[in-house]
Design a protein around this motif. Sequence first.
Motif, PDB file in Angstrom:
ATOM      1  N   UNK A   7      -2.270   8.516 109.492  1.00  0.00           N
ATOM      2  CA  UNK A   7      -1.211   9.189 110.238  1.00  0.00           C
ATOM      3  C   UNK A   7      -1.713  10.271 111.167  1.00  0.00           C
ATOM      4  N   UNK A   8      -3.014  10.508 111.159  1.00  0.00           N
ATOM      5  CA  UNK A   8      -3.579  11.554 111.996  1.00  0.00           C
ATOM      6  C   UNK A   8      -3.870  11.083 113.405  1.00  0.00           C
ATOM      7  N   UNK A   9      -4.256  12.022 114.251  1.00  0.00           N
ATOM      8  CA  UNK A   9      -4.548  11.691 115.628  1.00  0.00           C
ATOM      9  C   UNK A   9      -5.836  10.875 115.728  1.00  0.00           C
ATOM     10  N   UNK A  10      -5.869   9.954 116.676  1.00  0.00           N
ATOM     11  CA  UNK A  10      -7.083   9.196 116.949  1.00  0.00           C
ATOM     12  C   UNK A  10      -7.901   9.989 117.957  1.00  0.00           C
ATOM     13  N   UNK A  11      -9.119  10.313 117.591  1.00  0.00           N
ATOM     14  CA  UNK A  11      -9.877  11.241 118.413  1.00  0.00           C
ATOM     15  C   UNK A  11     -11.360  10.923 118.393  1.00  0.00           C
ATOM     16  N   UNK A  12     -12.114  11.684 119.144  1.00  0.00           N
ATOM     17  CA  UNK A  12     -13.550  11.461 119.254  1.00  0.00           C
ATOM     18  C   UNK A  12     -14.261  11.829 117.965  1.00  0.00           C
ATOM     19  N   UNK A  13     -15.362  11.161 117.703  1.00  0.00           N
ATOM     20  CA  UNK A  13     -16.130  11.426 116.490  1.00  0.00           C
ATOM     21  C   UNK A  13     -16.765  12.811 116.530  1.00  0.00           C
ATOM     22  N   UNK A  14     -16.897  13.384 117.719  1.00  0.00           N
ATOM     23  CA  UNK A  14     -17.410  14.744 117.868  1.00  0.00           C
ATOM     24  C   UNK A  14     -16.287  15.658 118.344  1.00  0.00           C
ATOM     25  N   UNK A  15     -16.307  16.902 117.890  1.00  0.00           N
ATOM     26  CA  UNK A  15     -15.345  17.898 118.341  1.00  0.00           C
ATOM     27  C   UNK A  15     -16.057  19.201 118.643  1.00  0.00           C
ATOM     28  N   UNK A  16     -15.533  19.946 119.605  1.00  0.00           N
ATOM     29  CA  UNK A  16     -16.127  21.227 119.974  1.00  0.00           C
ATOM     30  C   UNK A  16     -15.317  22.366 119.379  1.00  0.00           C
ATOM     31  N   UNK A  17     -15.993  23.254 118.659  1.00  0.00           N
ATOM     32  CA  UNK A  17     -15.343  24.410 118.058  1.00  0.00           C
ATOM     33  C   UNK A  17     -15.257  25.570 119.027  1.00  0.00           C
ATOM     34  N   UNK A  18     -14.391  26.532 118.677  1.00  0.00           N
ATOM     35  CA  UNK A  18     -14.160  27.665 119.578  1.00  0.00           C
ATOM     36  C   UNK A  18     -14.678  28.987 119.043  1.00  0.00           C
ATOM     37  N   UNK A  19     -14.985  29.068 117.742  1.00  0.00           N
ATOM     38  CA  UNK A  19     -15.376  30.360 117.179  1.00  0.00           C
ATOM     39  C   UNK A  19     -16.725  30.798 117.758  1.00  0.00           C
ATOM     40  N   UNK A  20     -16.753  31.977 118.367  1.00  0.00           N
ATOM     41  CA  UNK A  20     -17.980  32.508 118.972  1.00  0.00           C
ATOM     42  C   UNK A  20     -18.556  31.572 120.022  1.00  0.00           C
ATOM     43  N   UNK A  21     -17.707  30.892 120.752  1.00  0.00           N
ATOM     44  CA  UNK A  21     -18.205  29.945 121.761  1.00  0.00           C
ATOM     45  C   UNK A  21     -17.771  30.338 123.161  1.00  0.00           C
ATOM     46  N   UNK A  22     -16.499  30.101 123.488  1.00  0.00           N
ATOM     47  CA  UNK A  22     -16.080  30.268 124.879  1.00  0.00           C
ATOM     48  C   UNK A  22     -16.161  31.712 125.333  1.00  0.00           C
ATOM     49  N   UNK A  23     -15.974  32.664 124.427  1.00  0.00           N
ATOM     50  CA  UNK A  23     -16.042  34.070 124.824  1.00  0.00           C
ATOM     51  C   UNK A  23     -17.476  34.574 124.947  1.00  0.00           C
TER      52      UNK A  23
END
Length: 313
Positions: A7-23
């Motif tokens: 029932x979850x979203x179909x998505x890429x096998x890799x994901x990019x996190x945001x903690x201590x990243x974009x800032x």
Amino acid sequence: MRQLGPGGTRTSVFGLGSWNTWDRMDFADAVALISTAVERGVTLFDVAHYNTGPHAEQARTDIIFGEAVRAAGIERDRYQLCGKLWLWEYPRTGFEEQLTTSLERVGVTHLDTAVVGDYLEEPDVRQIVLDVNEQIRAGRIGSWGVNNWIAADLTSAVDFAAREGLVPPCFAQLKYSIVRRSMAEGGPYGEHFRTGTLALQASDVFEGGILAGRKHPQRKIGADPGNIREQIRAVSDDVAAVAAEFDATAAQVAIAFCLAHPAVANVLFGVSRAEQLADNLAALHLWQEHGAQLRAALEHLWLDRELSPDGTW
């Protein structure tokens, strides 16, 4: 592409996190990196508002992500957004309030999925399930998972949702890496993974960068269940040695190890440079060609064997 649980979203096998990243990045570099990621098929972005509990940092990383996506001209239907619902101050700060703030900060109307967690005190599992489902019915969340829950609480949530005809959690976001395996591979969570009730989303796969060769990261990194971080630093050279045997980088080895777990639907990592992203994506081929041999070569580096597999510290 994989399904992030039933029932979850179909998505890429890799994901990019945001903690201590974009800032931590120059804005133009963030725009370019997000564009490259989506072009290469990395479409899941784990983006949170870090404002409560041990994450009371008031970082602008989620705001920056939203600005960067818009600057890159990436339409909302081209990527999946995974957000966080925190339990540190719940229910005083409820999910509706948290979501309103988070969505406004990023500049979107909904999350494809949300991760609920984590906690230090016994949670009201039934109320959490009810409140998450209220946000699903409102169209603000597509599906949900949990982050570092005690296994018995997770089972209670799954069972309660089934009895009441509600949407259950469909994945667990766990610390999972070469050195931390007890929860993901242990019995309590493993039963859910074996039966297909849940998918596994692997996070902190580099132990804050240590397993990728940066033994003493200068930024804040994740918690250290079992107090084994110094042991992890000590064996990081062993990871590099195994990587050399496979003509790979330590980061590629860390990711490929996770991909070889049959329950893993998605591996999260943070990158701030285009060359890091390219290097990490090459782990896909390493896993496809050498997954079984790689896990065998790393077997001796399981360091959290003494940690309870049910998630209690």
